[in-house]
Structures are given as C-alpha cells and as structure tokens.
Design a protein around this motif. Structure first.
Motif, PDB file in Angstrom:
ATOM      1  N   GLN A   1       0.831  -1.207   0.000  1.00  0.00           N
ATOM      2  CA  GLN A   1       0.000   0.000   0.000  1.00  0.00           C
ATOM      3  C   GLN A   1       0.866   1.257   0.000  1.00  0.00           C
ATOM      4  O   GLN A   1       0.525   2.262  -0.628  1.00  0.00           O
ATOM      5  N   GLY A   2       2.007   1.209   0.715  1.00  0.00           N
ATOM      6  CA  GLY A   2       2.938   2.333   0.708  1.00  0.00           C
ATOM      7  C   GLY A   2       3.480   2.607  -0.686  1.00  0.00           C
ATOM      8  O   GLY A   2       3.647   3.766  -1.083  1.00  0.00           O
ATOM      9  N   VAL A   3       3.729   1.543  -1.445  1.00  0.00           N
ATOM     10  CA  VAL A   3       4.216   1.704  -2.821  1.00  0.00           C
ATOM     11  C   VAL A   3       3.142   2.364  -3.686  1.00  0.00           C
ATOM     12  O   VAL A   3       3.414   3.320  -4.436  1.00  0.00           O
ATOM     13  N   PHE A   4       1.923   1.859  -3.605  1.00  0.00           N
ATOM     14  CA  PHE A   4       0.830   2.440  -4.408  1.00  0.00           C
ATOM     15  C   PHE A   4       0.569   3.891  -4.027  1.00  0.00           C
ATOM     16  O   PHE A   4       0.268   4.724  -4.888  1.00  0.00           O
ATOM     17  N   ARG A   5       0.678   4.218  -2.737  1.00  0.00           N
ATOM     18  CA  ARG A   5       0.495   5.612  -2.317  1.00  0.00           C
ATOM     19  C   ARG A   5       1.558   6.503  -2.939  1.00  0.00           C
ATOM     20  O   ARG A   5       1.290   7.649  -3.310  1.00  0.00           O
ATOM     21  N   GLY A   6       2.784   5.996  -3.017  1.00  0.00           N
ATOM     22  CA  GLY A   6       3.853   6.768  -3.650  1.00  0.00           C
ATOM     23  C   GLY A   6       3.558   7.063  -5.107  1.00  0.00           C
ATOM     24  O   GLY A   6       3.978   8.092  -5.644  1.00  0.00           O
TER      25      GLY A   6
ATOM     26  N   VAL B   1      -2.221  11.047   3.763  1.00  0.00           N
ATOM     27  CA  VAL B   1      -1.612  10.289   2.664  1.00  0.00           C
ATOM     28  C   VAL B   1      -1.511  11.162   1.412  1.00  0.00           C
ATOM     29  O   VAL B   1      -0.472  11.180   0.735  1.00  0.00           O
ATOM     30  N   ALA B   2      -2.591  11.885   1.104  1.00  0.00           N
ATOM     31  CA  ALA B   2      -2.564  12.767  -0.072  1.00  0.00           C
ATOM     32  C   ALA B   2      -1.507  13.852   0.088  1.00  0.00           C
ATOM     33  O   ALA B   2      -0.730  14.123  -0.844  1.00  0.00           O
ATOM     34  N   GLY B   3      -1.462  14.466   1.268  1.00  0.00           N
ATOM     35  CA  GLY B   3      -0.465  15.500   1.509  1.00  0.00           C
ATOM     36  C   GLY B   3       0.946  14.975   1.384  1.00  0.00           C
ATOM     37  O   GLY B   3       1.812  15.620   0.769  1.00  0.00           O
ATOM     38  N   GLN B   4       1.203  13.794   1.939  1.00  0.00           N
ATOM     39  CA  GLN B   4       2.550  13.222   1.885  1.00  0.00           C
ATOM     40  C   GLN B   4       2.973  12.934   0.448  1.00  0.00           C
ATOM     41  O   GLN B   4       4.088  13.288   0.035  1.00  0.00           O
ATOM     42  N   ALA B   5       2.111  12.281  -0.327  1.00  0.00           N
ATOM     43  CA  ALA B   5       2.472  11.910  -1.699  1.00  0.00           C
ATOM     44  C   ALA B   5       2.700  13.141  -2.568  1.00  0.00           C
ATOM     45  O   ALA B   5       3.687  13.222  -3.308  1.00  0.00           O
ATOM     46  N   ILE B   6       1.800  14.115  -2.472  1.00  0.00           N
ATOM     47  CA  ILE B   6       1.929  15.320  -3.315  1.00  0.00           C
ATOM     48  C   ILE B   6       3.135  16.153  -2.887  1.00  0.00           C
ATOM     49  O   ILE B   6       3.886  16.667  -3.727  1.00  0.00           O
ATOM     50  N   LEU B   7       3.341  16.299  -1.572  1.00  0.00           N
ATOM     51  CA  LEU B   7       4.471  17.092  -1.089  1.00  0.00           C
ATOM     52  C   LEU B   7       5.811  16.441  -1.427  1.00  0.00           C
ATOM     53  O   LEU B   7       6.764  17.141  -1.806  1.00  0.00           O
ATOM     54  N   ALA B   8       5.908  15.115  -1.278  1.00  0.00           N
ATOM     55  CA  ALA B   8       7.162  14.434  -1.612  1.00  0.00           C
ATOM     56  C   ALA B   8       7.507  14.650  -3.079  1.00  0.00           C
ATOM     57  O   ALA B   8       8.667  14.901  -3.432  1.00  0.00           O
ATOM     58  N   SER B   9       6.499  14.573  -3.937  1.00  0.00           N
ATOM     59  CA  SER B   9       6.729  14.812  -5.361  1.00  0.00           C
ATOM     60  C   SER B   9       7.104  16.271  -5.620  1.00  0.00           C
ATOM     61  O   SER B   9       8.011  16.563  -6.402  1.00  0.00           O
TER      62      SER B   9
END
Length: 502
Positions: free
Chosen positions: A216-221, A350-358
């Motif tokens: 799930q962590g991979v898909f979130r990324g 989760v949304a914040g983490q994925a978008i911010l990391a990108s």
C-alpha cells in the motif's frame, strides 16, 4: 503611499510562516487542479484506511454478543497486535510512500527531458523519391503504460515487510501469555484463555498484514489509492461474511473471529501483489540496487516515533484492563470508534505526503506551500464534521456493540472525549503526513518522544485520580500535544519549511 504601505504589509504577512495555515481559506473546497488531485488520492485512501477499523468494529459487535469477558479479552489482544504491527510497519509504510513518490517524480523528469524526437535511419534519396519527409519516432518513457517501472524502493519495502511479518508472527505466538500478563490479565483471569486464543491465531496473519501494508505504501507513492481500496474492501468483505459463520454457525467463538480476519488479510496481500507485479519490476538487477541502508536510517527514526506514539495508547489499554472487564470492554468500543473516525483524516495525510514528496523532489515550493495549506484546512473542517457524527453514533448506537448495562454506563463517560477530540485528531494526522512529505523524519521522531513522555506522566496521574475518565483525559492531551508539535514546525518556518520565511 497608503496603497504602497498596504501592499508592503500584505507581502510581509505572506512571508510569515504562520500565514500558511490561513492562506486561500476561501478556496478550501474549490474544485481546482490541486483540489481534485487531493480528492482523488485522499478519498480512496480514507476509505481503505477506515475499512480495517470498521471490520474490527464489526468483529467487536459480533464478539460483544458472546459476552463482556470475551469482548474485553479480544480488546486487549487487538491492542497488543496493533501495537506490534505499527512498530513493525508504520515506519516502513511512511518511508516507502515518500521514497517511491520521490523516485517516480525524478524518473518522470528524466524521461520528460529525454522525450525528444529521434529521426529514424533512412537511406539517402528515399525521401526525395517518394516526396516524403523522413519518418520521426518518439522516445517512449519506461514509465509508460505498456512497461513496468523500475523503483528500487518498492523491492526493498517488500523484502523488509515480509521479513518483519515473519518475525512478528513468531514473537507474538511464543510470547502471547507473558505479554497478556504484562497487560494486566493475570493467570487466574477469565479473560486469559480467549485473549490468548485470539492473539495466537491472529498472529498467523502478521506476514500478510505487513506485506500488504508495504505494498500500500508503494501504491500511495504512485498516488494510486484506488487499488489498495479495492483490495481492502474485498478482504474485509470476506471477513464480514466469515465472522458470523465461524463464530456462531461453527461455534468457534473468538477463535473464529481471528481465523476470519487472517483469511481476509492473505486475500488482500494476494490481490495487491498481483496488481503490483504488473506495474513494477520487483526483481532488481542486483542486491546493491536495493536501498536497505536508506530504509534503515530513516526507518529507525520513525520506529522511535511509532513506539512513542503507540506506547501511550497501549498503556491506556493496559490501565483500562486493570480496572476490570467492564472498563476494558467500554474502552475497547470507544477506542475502535475513536481510531476509525480519526483515520478518515489520515486519507488527507496520505494525499499530503504523496503530493508534497513529489513537489519537493521537483523543487516546486509553491505547490508544496499550497498543498500544506489546503490539506490542513480540509483536516480541520473534516474534524468538525466527525465530532458530530461520532457523538451521534455513540449516543444512539451503543447497543450495536453490547447489551451489558454496566458497559453502556461506562461507555457514556467516554463519549465526550471520543467525539470532542476529532478536530484535534484530524489535525494531528494531517500534520504527520505533511512533515513526512517533507522528509522531516528527524523532527517527527524526537518531537513524538517528547510528547509521549509528557503524555505518559499525565496518564499515570489522571488515571490514578479519575479512573476511566482520567485515561481519556490523558489520551485527549496526548493528541493535542501531537497536533501542537506539527503546528510549531511549520508555523516557525524551521527545517524543510525554512523557505516560508524567505
């Protein structure tokens, strides 16, 4: 001059880090590009995250009709299993999401730069003969839909998740009795046997739990939260169907509930693995291509954090168990509702983490600022709505979980805390996601340790003075301090958020 002064003051305010919490508040529900991106990630993620607690609530409802002793026993066993799972997997999932998002963003940038037109080799005169311009082919990115991604972090996460899952299963099976005794269930307690049965059987599913969460962590990324949602709904649907069959038809009691849960977790893992194998090359060229050292370095920091975070909740469960089966049964119902509602906000995290990391990987600081503002404002709004919903559910739906009048009376004491802290809980979860997206793992770890120390002291003092109510007072203080720690980091413009002061 007056206009210039106003403009100057406005620019000065805009440069204050604290202003990020109030930036563009009128656009909080706007369906612009950022709003839609957050929604497409957060909504499926929230549903997937709450599916398992809801399944646990259904387990609780079924077991509650067996008897208050069994309900209390399963409550202790679930608290232990969740503590062990979070310690093992939470650092891995959080690190995986950030690393995969960064690698995918950087890979996209590289392939976009290489996406140039390359003339096909042609013989001199061919074009002139046919009156045609030589044909041009376009370079295809390895991340295109017909080819699998090469993401080293994905392979590393799966290996670590599988190993940790096996270790957790062996540890809990061998140590079930002493752990339960440490949690306050004495050898002569009627809760011991059902708690031990449930914990031992459910531990068999630990490898599937950790492996599925790693995936799930991979898909979130990849900003794909729909695939984990579908897999989770399928698995939890099977759990809901199998629960009454094993518990009541086969008369297996708490053992049947545990077996149903284990089957559902392996089903989730198989579905996710099948989907992931079609998108990612899970076999790296060599062992060196894996990133174990990077995972271990940052994972250790988050391990400190999750131990500190879950220690308070587990200690609270232990103190409730020491007050007796009635208090523990009421605590279990309150805790499951508390966590299920709060995890809705984790979808925003989760949304914040994925978008911010990108965004940080692309050095797009404007988008990072806008994303942090939007998810925090949405988190506050969601928390206010959840406060009302949870209050109504617990006030009028308590009998869905138990018919015992003593448990119901104790449950009524916890309702104000469970419902009243939803806004604080939502902000705490979203702040976590925002800081993880900025890869601010060091601050997240050390601030949580400090929060845990203060909260643990409050837990001992308040529970000794006020009993069941004191436990919930301490848990409310714990979540308030978590939210304040996140607020302080961004509000002061320190660490990765120092650009807010420029």
């Amino acid at each position: 001059m007056a206009v210039d002064a106003i403009l100057y003051m406005r620019k000065s305010v805009d440069k204050m880090p604290l202003w990020v919490f109030f930036k563009n508040t009128r656009d909080v529900f706007k369906r612009d590009e950022l709003g839609l991106e957050i929604a497409t990630i957060a909504f499926p993620a929230a549903l997937a995250l709450t599916a398992d607690p809801i399944a646990s609530l259904i387990d609780t409802a079924f077991i509650g009709h067996i008897g208050p002793v069994e309900l209390a026993a399963v409550g202790v066993a679930i608290a232990i299993f969740n503590q062990a799972s979070k310690i093992a997997i939470f650092p891995l999932v959080s690190v995986t999401t950030s690393f995969v998002a960064e690698e995918d963003a950087v890979g996209s940038l590289i392939h976009k730069e290489n996406d140039i037109e390359i003339p096909e080799r042609s013989f001199p005169g061919d074009g002139e003969k046919e009156g045609l311009i030589p044909r041009v082919d376009t370079y295809k990115s390895p991340t295109s839909s017909n080819q699998r991604r090469h993401i080293p972090s994905a392979s590393s996460a799966l290996v670590i998740g599988a190993v940790l899952g096996l270790f957790q299963a062996l540890f809990l099976i061998v140590s079930a009795k002493p752990i339960l005794e440490y949690m306050g269930i004495e050898s002569d307690s009627p809760m011991l046997n059902p708690a031990r049965q449930y914990l031992t059987l459910r531990s068999l599913g630990a490898p599937a739990v950790l492996l599925s969460l790693a995936m799930q962590g991979v898909f979130r990324g990849f900003k794909d939260t729909k695939t984990p949602l579908y897999a989770t709904l399928l698995g939890d649907g099977a759990n809901i169907i199998l629960d009454p069959i094993f518990i009541f038809v086969f008369r297996m009691g708490v053992s049947g509930a545990a077996i149903a849960h284990v089957i559902s977790q392996y089903l989730i893992s198989l579905v996710l693995l099948w989907r992931l194998m079609g998108q990612v090359d899970l076999l790296p060229p060599s062992i060196k291509d894996l990133q174990f050292s990077r995972f271990l370095k940052n994972g250790f920091l988050l391990l400190m954090r999750v131990i500190a975070a879950t220690f308070c909740v587990t200690l609270a469960a232990s103190m409730a168990a020491r007050l007796g089966s009635t208090s523990m049964a009421a605590f279990q119902i309150c805790l499951q509702v508390w966590l299920a509602a709060s995890l809705l906000a984790d979808g925003l995290a989760v949304a914040g983490q994925a978008i911010l990391a990108s965004a940080f990987a692309r050095k797009d600081l404007d988008k990072a600022t806008a994303t942090a503002s939007r998810v925090l404002q949405l988190g506050l709004a969601l928390g206010l709505v959840l406060s009302v919903i949870v209050a109504v559910i617990l006030q009028f739906g308590s009998r869905l979980f138990t018919d015992d009048p003593d448990v119901l009376q104790m449950l009524s004491l916890g309702i104000p805390f469970v419902a009243g802290t939803q806004s604080i809980n939502a902000l705490a979860f979203v702040f976590d996601g925002v800081n993880f997206g900025a890869s601010d793992f060091v601050y997240s770890a050390y601030s949580m340790v400090l929060v845990s120390v203060v909260s643990t002291l409050c837990l001992f003092l308040l529970s000794a003075s006020f009993g069941f109510v004191g436990i919930w007072m301490a848990l409310s203080m714990f979540m308030s301090l978590r939210a304040f720690a996140g607020f302080w980091r961004i509000g002061t413009g320190t660490g990765p958020w120092s650009f807010l002061r420029l």
